[in-house]
Design a protein around this motif. Structure first.
Motif, PDB file in Angstrom:
ATOM      1  N   VAL A   6       0.850  -1.185   0.000  1.00 47.62           N
ATOM      2  CA  VAL A   6       0.000   0.000   0.000  1.00 47.62           C
ATOM      3  C   VAL A   6       0.887   1.237   0.000  1.00 47.62           C
ATOM      4  O   VAL A   6       1.670   1.447   0.934  1.00 47.62           O
ATOM      5  N   ALA A   8       0.779   4.999   0.504  1.00 47.76           N
ATOM      6  CA  ALA A   8      -0.221   5.862   1.136  1.00 47.76           C
ATOM      7  C   ALA A   8       0.369   7.227   1.463  1.00 47.76           C
ATOM      8  O   ALA A   8       0.695   7.524   2.613  1.00 47.76           O
ATOM      9  N   HIS A  19      -4.849   3.351   3.203  1.00 48.74           N
ATOM     10  CA  HIS A  19      -4.552   2.063   3.827  1.00 48.74           C
ATOM     11  C   HIS A  19      -5.838   1.258   4.026  1.00 48.74           C
ATOM     12  O   HIS A  19      -5.927   0.078   3.655  1.00 48.74           O
ATOM     13  N   THR A 135       1.037  -6.831   5.255  1.00 50.19           N
ATOM     14  CA  THR A 135       1.017  -5.638   4.412  1.00 50.19           C
ATOM     15  C   THR A 135       2.352  -4.915   4.540  1.00 50.19           C
ATOM     16  O   THR A 135       2.943  -4.867   5.619  1.00 50.19           O
ATOM     17  N   LEU A 137       3.470  -1.121   4.067  1.00 44.91           N
ATOM     18  CA  LEU A 137       2.851   0.196   3.964  1.00 44.91           C
ATOM     19  C   LEU A 137       3.940   1.245   3.772  1.00 44.91           C
ATOM     20  O   LEU A 137       4.849   1.355   4.596  1.00 44.91           O
ATOM     21  N   THR A 139       4.529   5.148   3.674  1.00 41.47           N
ATOM     22  CA  THR A 139       3.950   6.433   4.051  1.00 41.47           C
ATOM     23  C   THR A 139       4.897   7.541   3.579  1.00 41.47           C
ATOM     24  O   THR A 139       5.971   7.259   3.036  1.00 41.47           O
TER      25      THR A 139
END
Length: 340
Positions: A6, A8, A19, A135, A137, A139
């Motif tokens: 993801v 994000a 997310h 996951t 992630l 950022t």
């Protein structure tokens, strides 16, 4: 083994929404599976309604200490179409479960090294069969390995800091900042091990843990017990699941079987790291992490900890190498802080 990536960017609220939207269906299924699988792990029956007072107390503590992450949890709820209590439950599962002194399988084994190629590597040993919900992630500031909607677990940031963790058992657990969210806070705001230590000292942590911190200059473990921190440091640092600092060792709540496992894994990881050159590859590190007793195989019991992932982090180059599932069986995947 499936891994969801993801990306994000944006404000905390926007990061949370992205997310949540990416994981809406699996998070709904996870929450409906025995209240985020907690019902499979505890003897007493659980319900979301019964957990709401505890969730509210933790939520209040996190919102006061880390308002940006509280805003991100709200965004996660919006994006995944969850209630805010459900989104907070995903952040608080480990704290709400508490800890049992009857542990015989294992838990995470973590090590770090400074030098020309700083590295932090570890196994992730969890119960609850969480390798079904892995996951990665990304950022605006960090690259994080996550499970089932957690905002943080371990990772690296753009300043060249890596953070890992180990469960250690001791003291009273209660409303405060869960260590997983504390790790995300460090990755978002610390530019070095020294800055991370200062930030950590100001947080009202909810439970006992050991965090591993690594940058180009320093490798340290930081043990937390009852509102106090103790630090161990060297060119190499290794930690498993018993307290290493002499101030905290008498308060260790591991039973003898779990402690024996922890001691064996500490020895094996120390020897394994010593046998690797300072420019060892991710695959060299995975070879260490995939060997027993560091690797903890499953035995078909959802309550038992087993190795559900292994990671090798190179903070200088912004690389997170991941073997999802059993590291002796899986293949490696690379994720970076840069745009693919």
């Amino acid at each position: 083994m499936s891994v969801t990536f993801v990306d994000a960017p944006g404000t905390p609220r926007e990061t949370g929404r992205t997310h949540g939207a990416a994981l809406a269906a699996p998070l709904r299924a996870f929450l409906d599976d025995g209240v985020a699988r907690l019902g499979h792990l505890t003897d007493a029956p659980l319900s979301l309604d019964g957990l709401r007072p505890s969730i509210a107390a933790y939520r209040s503590a996190v919102a006061a200490a880390l308002p940006d992450l509280a805003e991100e949890v709200a965004g996660l709820a919006e994006g995944a179409r969850l209630t805010e209590d459900e989104a907070w439950l995903l952040q608080l599962r480990r704290e709400l479960m508490g800890y049992s002194k009857v542990r015989t399988g294992g838990d995470c084994t973590t090590y770090a090294r400074t030098g020309p190629v700083p590295v932090l590597a570890q196994t992730v040993d969890l119960n609850g069969d969480l390798d079904t919900h892995i996951t990665v992630l990304r950022t605006p500031r960090s690259l994080v390995l996550s499970f089932a909607g957690l905002l943080g677990y371990l990772g690296i940031n753009r300043a060249g800091l890596a953070v890992g963790l180990n469960l250690v058992l001791g003291g009273a657990w209660g409303p405060g900042v869960p260590p997983y969210l504390a790790i995300r806070h460090l990755l978002d705001h610390a530019g070095s091990v020294g800055e991370a230590l200062k930030l950590l000292a100001d947080l009202p942590l909810a439970s006992s843990r050991s965090l591993m911190l690594c940058d180009r200059e320093r490798a340290v473990y930081v043990e937390h017990l009852g509102g106090e921190l103790r630090v161990g440091e060297g060119p190499e640092a290794v930690h498993t699941n018993h307290f290493l600092h002499p101030d905290f060792a008498p308060a260790d709540e591991l039973n003898v079987f779990a402690r024996n496992s922890s001691v064996r894994r500490l020895r094996a990881a120390t020897e394994g790291l010593a046998g690797l050159g300072e420019r060892a590859s991710a695959e060299d590190h995975f070879a260490v992490l995939a060997r027993p007793p560091i690797r903890v195989p499953g035995r078909g019991d959802i309550r038992a900890e087993r190795t559900v992932a292994a990671v090798v982090l190179f903070p200088d180059s912004g690389e997170l190498h991941l073997r999802p599932g059993d590291p002796a069986l899986g293949t490696s995947r690379l994720f970076t802080l840069s745009t693919p």
